[in-house]
Every structure is written in structure tokens, then in C-alpha cells.
Design a protein around this motif. Structure first.
Motif, short mmCIF file in Angstrom:
data_model
loop_
_atom_site.label_atom_id
_atom_site.label_comp_id
_atom_site.label_asym_id
_atom_site.label_seq_id
_atom_site.Cartn_x
_atom_site.Cartn_y
_atom_site.Cartn_z
N MET A 185 136.57 31.56 52.02
CA MET A 185 137.87 32.61 51.74
C MET A 185 137.93 32.10 50.44
O MET A 185 138.53 32.88 49.56
N GLY A 186 137.68 30.79 49.67
CA GLY A 186 138.25 30.75 48.55
C GLY A 186 137.62 29.98 47.74
O GLY A 186 137.98 28.62 47.85
N PRO A 187 136.16 29.42 47.90
CA PRO A 187 135.47 28.50 47.34
C PRO A 187 135.85 26.84 45.54
O PRO A 187 135.75 27.78 45.43
N HIS A 188 136.76 26.24 46.56
CA HIS A 188 137.00 25.70 45.63
C HIS A 188 137.18 23.97 46.48
O HIS A 188 138.00 23.86 46.88
N GLN A 189 136.75 23.67 45.10
CA GLN A 189 136.85 21.46 45.63
C GLN A 189 138.45 21.34 46.23
O GLN A 189 139.19 20.87 45.48
N ASN A 190 138.25 21.02 47.37
CA ASN A 190 139.32 20.22 47.80
C ASN A 190 140.41 20.81 47.92
O ASN A 190 141.56 20.84 48.17
N ASN A 191 140.55 22.44 47.42
CA ASN A 191 141.33 23.19 47.54
C ASN A 191 141.38 24.45 47.93
O ASN A 191 141.54 25.81 48.52
N GLY A 192 139.96 24.48 49.04
CA GLY A 192 139.66 26.08 48.93
C GLY A 192 140.72 26.39 50.24
O GLY A 192 141.64 26.47 50.62
N GLY A 193 140.17 28.08 50.39
CA GLY A 193 141.00 29.04 51.53
C GLY A 193 142.29 29.99 51.02
O GLY A 193 141.99 30.00 49.45
N VAL A 194 142.81 30.05 51.40
CA VAL A 194 144.16 31.33 50.56
C VAL A 194 145.31 30.86 50.67
O VAL A 194 145.16 29.77 51.62
#
Ligand SMILES: Cc1cc2nc3c(=O)[nH]c(=O)nc-3n(C[C@H](O)[C@H](O)[C@H](O)COP(=O)(O)O)c2cc1C
Ligand code: FES
Lengths: 416, 162
Positions: A228-237
Motif C-alpha cells: 500500500m505504500g511500497p517503500h523499503q523498510n517503511n511500507g504500508g500506510v
């Protein structure tokens, strides 16, 4: 789809158990009970759910530090002290979506083998705590708490504990002291709460928002949540709070690859009165400021760190052109001077010295040497204390004085 | 006022219940102080001594904890307790103008109570409602998006209720 917790907040009755269940609530719990506790923990680890109280520590990893075979009881303590200036997302969760939190509490406790949870709610939250109490009573009455929950054999008690006015009780060990009935003075770490926390027992301390996302993660699976918030080590919402000089202040649940610019202009409607942006406090008043040319940063834990600041509790405050920065600095310093618990000298004295110096400059009675003195005190307050309240003034103050030095200089008696 | 302090039956029931929620008696202290403050209005020495006795804790420990927390008050507050947020977001959205209204309408400064016992005014830090700034609490009820006009009306309304 980018919304998990805030999908229904504008619908009437959304805070009730009936509404929650009708919209799929407590089904993640049933799913979790079919999994092994280790599997639940593993899923939360995979989702890299990072703590939303300020430090961004991955929740699943924190849980795994709790000893499995402890002969002492273990506790979950939910941090609902929400007192970082600029932060108001936990209030929204308590008022409108307390069942997400409660379901998250059951699942998290199941994963770690915990049988008693305390929710520490700041004393000023009269209205939120009423909503929470009501939700907890409903949940008890339907067998989501107590003995043998939903026939799973798992027991869990949950107690709401109200604070009584002290920012420092948001710091997890200050909170534990307060829960135990003492003044909320932070403890030295180690030992960390996972080993010795509440009442000398292994304890997980997590923020309201962190726990409230657990049901969605179990429901969707870690992978889908991350996407949902594709980003390394910080995914999601997550939930972003934005206030100050914007047209539409509020809580926005957004993917973690959202930029600060998008948050300000696409979601919060831009700057009030279409003024120019002067600066941003990105993650609550304890975080160093950003300048207008830095707002293309992604609002996640790692990207903000690269700019020398923090996501913190995502309490973004927007400051428009025309604002008196020296007075703003005084407002900020006053808070820390007031809230220092006083047990460490650099913090107790430093926060007040800074406040007094900024007031002096604001009154037009300061000197250039006073500006340097503020910076000097900031340097001496960092890394010298039991908890980081001291740094939480030193870092932002240093950034404000450095970046707006000209405004301080314009106020001093020996101005050029 | 009598020196005797005693929980009402309803408060006593709440007190007995909360004793079952903690592994130590000390942990029940802050909740019991809350019960005391709600029952007695404020926490003077007599009230603290009663709490100490009920929890079998030394008076020094009760005082030590109680005085750390800003929401516990040793003296009676006015009938209306107005707590105005003066932290960053409320300041950015004009809390100084609201402070001026307090001066004009009530003549009160931070932590003062009006002579007629009607109002206590306190300036407080962020109450986690910054999106509805400036804001205040009146006897614990959140009041949002204040303007000098709406706040003046609020105060005048309270005055007429007194
Ligand atoms: C001075 C200070 C104040 C804090 N206030 C809060 C708070 O109000 N709420 C919160 O959840 N965490 C707060 N924290 C962070 C907690 O210490 C802790 O990291 C957090 O509750 C852990 O939960 P999380 O991992 O889910 O974020 C504060 C930390 C410090 C140093
Ligand atoms: S600054 Fe006033 S509610 Fe947050």
C-alpha cells in the motif's frame, strides 16, 4: 485503496461494536486465533510495522525481545499519552475507532503470550477516554475480553489507566513509573521494558496507532499491507497529522511514500491565505525544522533522517511567511522547560535557560552573545540525560536558531 | 467544611473494583487520587491522608506522587475551569487573541481564580486537537476552532449560567 483505519470515520455510529463487526471487525482476531502466536508475530515483523509513537522501532522485533518462557506475568502497555505537540491521531482512534485498537490489543497479546493489557490514557483526554471505556465495555460484554475469548482458550484482561497531566509520561519508562503509581520520571535503559517493564515484569510498550494497525496487517497479510505504500523498510500506510497554517488541517491516512509537498498541498489544501511557506516542523515539536526547499522528501522514518530530522509522531506543523520565529521559539522552549521532569541537570536547567534567553531576545533585550549561548546550551544538553526530552528541545532549537539566525539578530541590542 | 472524608457508596464501589486491577496497591494510587478529586473537588491534606489510609501507603509517598501531576489540585477551582491551549499549533492559529479575551472578560491570568469562585483560568500545553486550533477545555469538554467572538460568547454564556 489507501485507507484502513479511517475508511468509515465520517459515517455515523462508526465507533460502535455493531458497526465495526458489520464492516469486518474482529475477523482478523478469528484469523489470528487459527494461527500460532509465532506466526502472528512473524507476520507483523514482515509488515515492518514501525512504532508510531516517535522512535519508529519495528513492533514485531520489539515483541520478539520478550522472553518466551518467563515465570513472571507479561504485560502490554498501550501508550495513549499523546502529548507530543502537533500530534492528534491517537485521539481520533480513541474517539472514532477504538475497536481497531482493542482488536489489535487482543491479537498482539496473543502473539506475545500476554494476559493483561493497560491502556495509559493522558489525563486531559476526558472525551476520548469516555469513548474508549464504552468500546471496552461493549467488547467485554461480547466476550472479546475476559476468559476463554471466543472459545480460543486465550484469556486477556484490559484496564484503562488515566494519567494526570505530564508530557514526560509519554516516554515509555516515565509512563511505566506512572503506571506503578510513582512520579513519571524516566528510568535508565537498559534494562529495556521488554525484559523489566511494568511491575518488574517483561512488558511491551506500543503506541495506540501501532497496535491499531495490527488487525489490518493480519487481515490483509504483511505483503499486501506493505504494497500500500511500497517503500523499503517503511511500507504500508499511516496516519499523518497536519496543523498550523494550512487550509484543511486534520488527520490523513496515507501511504508512507507520500511527500511532504503532497501532504501540504494535495491533502491539506495548501497554505492558509495562499501565503508563502516559511518552514515546517515535520514530526511534532521535538523534531528539527525543514525549509521550503526540502519539502519533496518522503514522509517516512528513513528519508527524514537523511535530512537531519525525524518523522517522530507525524505531527506536521506548517508555518507561513509572516510568522515571528523568535516568538515561536519561545512557545516551543516554554513547553520543554515546563515539562522537564527535573531529574537530570542538563535538561532541568538547560530547557529553562533556553526559554529565558529566547524571551530576553524576544523582548529586545538580548545580545548576539545570547544567540551563541543558546546554541552552546543546546550542544551541552544532547546525549547527557536519562531520556531524550533534553534532545527534543536541543535539536529543534538549534535548527531554528541556525536557519533563522537573522531574525534573532534583528532583535538584539547590539544588532549590526 | 468538615474534616471528615469518605467515599460515597458509588465511589467506594469503583475503588474496590480498581483494587482488583493492579498487582500492587501503589499502582492504584493515581486512579484513587482521581476518585478523590472527583468526590472532594480538590486534594487537600485531609483528602490525601484519606487516600493514604485507604491504600495503606505512607503519606509521603502519596504526596510525592500527587504533586508531580499538574491535573491534581490542592485548592478548590472555580465552578468553570477554563484551560486554554497555548502551544504551537494554537499559537499559530491565534491563541494570543483568545488570551486577550480572558483578560478583558475575566481579568484573570494563568492559574488565577475569580473572587466569586466562578472561574479558574489555566494556560495549558498541547491537548492533541491541533487541527481544531485554537481550542480550550471547559470542565474537561473540548471546545474547538475558537475565535475571539465565539470565545467571548462562551464566557458570557457561562457567566449567565452562574
Ligand atoms: C519525551 C518523550 C515523550 C514521548 N511521548 C510519547 C507519547 O505521547 N505517545 C507515544 O506513543 N510515545 C511517546 N514517546 C515514545 C515512547 O517512549 C515509546 O517509544 C513508544 O511509546 C513506543 O511505542 P511504538 O514503538 O509503538 O512507537 C515519547 C518519548 C519521549 C522521549
Ligand atoms: S497546540 Fe493546541 S491542541 Fe495542539
Amino acid at each position: 485503496m489507501t485507507k484502513l483505519l479511517t475508511k468509515h470515520i465520517h459515517e455515523s455510529g462508526c465507533e460502535t461494536l455493531n458497526f465495526y463487526v458489520a464492516h469486518g471487525g474482529y475477523s482478523a482476531l478469528k484469523k489470528a486465533f487459527k494461527m500460532k502466536p509465532e506466526e502472528v508475530m512473524e507476520e507483523v515483523k514482515k509488515a515492518s510495522l514501525r512504532g508510531r509513537g516517535g522512535a519508529g522501532f519495528p513492533a514485531g522485533i520489539k515483541w520478539s525481545f520478550v522472553p518466551k518462557d518467563s515465570d513472571k506475568p507479561k504485560y502490554l502497555v498501550v501508550n495513549a499519552d499523546e502529548s507530543e505537540p502537533g500530534t492528534f491521531k491517537d485521539r481520533l482512534i480513541l474517539e472514532k475507532m477504538a475497536h481497531y485498537l482493542l482488536e489489535g490489543i487482543i491479537i498482539s497479546s496473543y502473539a506475545v503470550g500476554i494476559h493483561h493489557c493497560y491502556i495509559y490514557v493522558r489525563g486531559e483526554f476526558w472525551e476520548p477516554v469516555k469513548a474508549l471505556q464504552k468500546a471496552l465495555e461493549e467488547a467485554y460484554s461480547r466476550g472479546y475480553f475476559g476468559k476463554n475469548i471466543l472459545g480460543s482458550g486465550f484469556d486477556l484482561e484490559c484496564t484503562i489507566h488515566r494519567g494526570a497531566g505530564a508530557y514526560i509520561c509519554g516516554e515509555e519508562t516515565g509512563l511505566l513509573e506512572s503506571l506503578e503509581g510513582k512520579p513519571g520520571r524516566p528510568r535508565n535503559k537498559p534494562p529495556f521494558p521488554a525484559l523489566i517493564g511494568a511491575f518488574g515484569c517483561p512488558t511491551v510498550v506500543n503506541n495506540v496507532e501501532t497496535i491499531a494497525y495490527v488487525p489490518s496487517i493480519i487481515e490483509l497479510g504483511a505483503e499486501k499491507y506493505l504494497q500500500m505504500g511500497p517503500h523499503q523498510n517503511n511500507g504500508g500506510v499511516k496516519m499523518y497529522c497536519i496543523s498550523g497554517h494550512v487550509k484543511k488541517p486534520g488527520v490523513y491516512e496515507l501511504p508512507m511514500n507520500t511527500t511532504l509537498r503532497q501532504l501540504i498541498y494535495d491533502h491539506a489544501g495548501g497554505i492558509l491565505g495562499d501565503r508563502e511557506l516559511k518552514m515546517v516542523i515535520p514530526g511534532g515539536s521535538s523534531t528539527p525544522i525543514l525549509m521550503p526547499d526540502q519539502i519533496d522528501v518522503m514522509m517516512d522514518f528513513d528519508e527524514l533522517k537523511k535530512l537531519g530530522t525525524f518523522l517522530g509522531s507525524a505531527g506536521t506543523m506548517i508555518v507561513a511567511e509572516g510568522t515571528d520565529i523568535v516568538e515561536l521559539a519561545a512557545v516551543i522552549a516554554k513547553f520543554y522547560a515546563h515539562e522537564s521532569c527535573g531529574q537530570c541537570t542538563p535538561c532541568r536547567e538547560g530547557t529553562d535557560w533556553i526559554y529565558q534567553l529566547v524571551l530576553k531576545i524576544h523582548a529586545g533585550e538580548g545580545t548576539k552573545a545570547d544567540i551563541d549561548r543558546i546554541l552552546d546550551i543546546c550542544n551541552n544538553m544532547k546525549g547527557q540525560t536519562i531520556c531524550v526530552l533534553s534532545d527534543a528541545l536541543a535539536d529543534p532549537m538549534k535548527s531554528i536558531v541556525t536557519k533563522f539566525r537573522h531574525e534573532f539578530e534583528a532583535r538584539v541590542v547590539d544588532a549590526a | 467544611m468538615s474534616n471528615e472524608r469518605k467515599f460515597s457508596p458509588e465511589t467506594e464501589a469503583q475503588f474496590q473494583k480498581l483494587l482488583t486491577r493492579y498487582p500492587t496497591r501503589l499502582a492504584a494510587l493515581i486512579p484513587t487520587l482521581w476518585l478523590g478529586q472527583e468526590e472532594f473537588g480538590h486534594l487537600d491534606r485531609t483528602a490525601l491522608a484519606y487516600v493514604a489510609e485507604r491504600l495503606e501507603l505512607p503519606m509521603s509517598q502519596v504526596v510525592n506522587t500527587c504533586t508531580f501531576y499538574t491535573m491534581f489540585t490542592p485548592v478548590a477551582r472555580g465552578k468553570f475551569h477554563i484551560e486554554l491551549c497555548t502551544n504551537v499549533a494554537c499559537w499559530l492559529r491565534g491563541c494570543r487573541e483568545i488570551q486577550q479575551v480572558v483578560e478583558d472578560e475575566l481579568g484573570l491570568k494563568h492559574k488565577q481564580t475569580s473572587a466569586d469562585g466562578m472561574f479558574t483560568y489555566e494556560e495549558v500545553e498541547c491537548l492533541a486537537a491541533c487541527d481544531k486550533a485554537p481550542m480550550c477545555q471547559v470542565n474537561g469538554a473540548d471546545t474547538y476552532n475558537l475565535t475571539p467572538e465565539s470565545f467571548r460568547e462562551l464566557i458570557r454564556g457561562l457567566k449567565s449560567k452562574g
